[in-house]
Design a protein around this motif. Structure first.
Motif, short mmCIF file in Angstrom:
data_model
loop_
_atom_site.label_atom_id
_atom_site.label_comp_id
_atom_site.label_asym_id
_atom_site.label_seq_id
_atom_site.Cartn_x
_atom_site.Cartn_y
_atom_site.Cartn_z
N VAL A 1 0.91 -1.20 -0.02
CA VAL A 1 -0.04 -0.01 0.10
C VAL A 1 1.11 1.31 0.16
CG1 VAL A 1 -1.72 1.27 1.51
CG2 VAL A 1 -1.90 -1.32 1.24
N GLY A 2 1.91 1.14 0.81
CA GLY A 2 2.86 2.48 0.84
C GLY A 2 4.38 1.93 1.07
N HIS B 1 -5.41 12.09 8.24
CA HIS B 1 -6.65 11.93 7.80
C HIS B 1 -7.61 12.89 7.94
CE1 HIS B 1 -10.88 9.48 7.80
NE2 HIS B 1 -10.37 9.84 6.59
N SER C 1 -3.40 13.20 -5.48
CA SER C 1 -2.17 12.95 -5.31
C SER C 1 -1.04 14.18 -5.51
CB SER C 1 -1.57 11.96 -6.28
OG SER C 1 -2.26 10.66 -5.71
N ASP D 1 -1.98 11.71 0.92
CA ASP D 1 -2.02 10.27 0.54
C ASP D 1 -0.93 9.38 0.60
OD1 ASP D 1 -0.90 11.40 -1.76
OD2 ASP D 1 -1.53 9.86 -2.92
N GLN D 2 0.35 10.02 0.39
CA GLN D 2 1.58 9.06 0.75
C GLN D 2 1.66 9.12 2.40
OE1 GLN D 2 5.19 10.75 -0.85
NE2 GLN D 2 6.34 9.45 0.10
N ARG E 1 -0.71 6.63 3.81
CA ARG E 1 -0.30 4.98 3.58
C ARG E 1 1.11 4.71 4.21
NH1 ARG E 1 1.22 5.16 -1.39
NH2 ARG E 1 0.74 7.14 -2.02
N ASP E 2 1.85 5.40 4.22
CA ASP E 2 3.39 5.00 4.87
C ASP E 2 3.11 5.02 6.47
OD1 ASP E 2 4.42 5.23 2.58
OD2 ASP E 2 5.67 7.32 2.44
N ILE F 1 0.37 4.33 8.19
CA ILE F 1 -0.31 3.32 8.36
C ILE F 1 0.64 1.90 8.57
CG2 ILE F 1 -1.91 1.30 7.56
CD1 ILE F 1 -3.48 4.17 6.63
N GLY F 2 1.66 1.96 7.69
CA GLY F 2 2.38 0.88 7.57
C GLY F 2 3.50 0.99 8.81
#
Length: 263
Positions: free
Chosen positions: A81-82, A211, A224, A229-230, A233-234, A236-237
């Protein structure tokens, strides 16, 4: 560039359950097994590899320095995802020979070494997430001061400003815990509980803040062209790497109650 190879397909949060093994041979060791979800797997020059050299559990784990251009090493990069820049992937060892002097520390003492490093790194991960979240909130403040709806700037509306204020306060608190963790580490004092607190709060609260920033920017935030967005995603990882929120809470509870509460 080194990688740290601990996680395996069947041993993530339960890191003491790793099965990759090292067997003694003439002049060194032979390593066999698979490591998964390894940061920098795609381009690292070498890895600190945690392997089983003794019996079951944490007491039978050792650490080795393994150059990744050694015969018998294969690796692949995951699609995710990221976090594309970290080239997360798997490293497979097929009877990989490492000289005896590539053992790091003592035989069967590698797990304690790894956990000490994790405590420090959990605070660093938290600060990485918090930095991305603060940047997102700063951009949202600027946006809310210039974006007008119904004749007034967004910053005139409490429904907007109080959301941002709450996130600022929570991130400030999480950052303070991370700084406390690193202060204790500098003093060679125990900091496992503080590290777990920062690793739980920092990523989780940063995800919420980013968010909110994305949503308050409307459709432009969802695109984007901006960076939300990046970041989302990052970060969350990073809620997963080096221990999930559930594991962090179990560590905190274990230290408070003196029992292994994850059982």
């Amino acid at each position: 560039m080194p990688a740290i190879a601990l996680t395996e397909p069947d041993a993530g949060s339960d890191a003491a359950a790793i099965s990759t093994k090292a067997s003694e041979t003439d002049g060194g060791w032979l390593i066999s097994g698979e490591k998964s979800s390894i940061t920098f797997a795609g381009f690292a020059d070498a890895a600190i590899v945690l392997v089983r050299t003794g019996g079951p559990g944490a007491a039978g784990i050792s650490a080795f320095w393994v150059p990744l251009d050694t015969d018998g090493v294969t690796r692949s990069v995951y699609a995710g995802v990221g976090g594309e820049i970290i080239a997360r992937g798997s490293i497979v060892f097929d009877d990989v020979f490492v000289p005896a002097d590539h053992l790091l520390g003592e035989v069967d003492a590698g797990f304690a070494q790894a956990m000490t490093a994790f405590d420090f790194n959990r605070a660093v991960i938290a600060l990485s997430c918090i930095g991305a979240a603060f940047e997102s909130l700063d951009e949202t403040v600027d946006y809310a001061n210039t974006r007008h709806t119904f004749g007034k700037p967004l910053s005139s509306r409490q429904a907007i400003t109080q959301q941002v204020a709450e996130h600022y306060a929570k991130l400030h608190a999480a950052r303070s815990v991370a700084y406390d963790t690193l202060t204790l580490a500098d003093q060679s004092a125990k900091h496992t509980t503080e590290a777990a607190m920062s690793k739980w709060m920092g990523p989780a609260w940063s995800v919420d803040a980013i968010h909110t920033a994305l949503r308050l920017h409307g459709w432009s935030g969802y695109g984007s062209d901006l960076h939300f967005d990046q970041r989302l995603r990052d970060v969350i990882g990073l809620e997963i790497g080096d221990g999930t929120a559930e594991i962090m809470k179990a560590i905190i509870a274990r230290d408070l109650f003196g029992v292994p509460t994850h059982r």
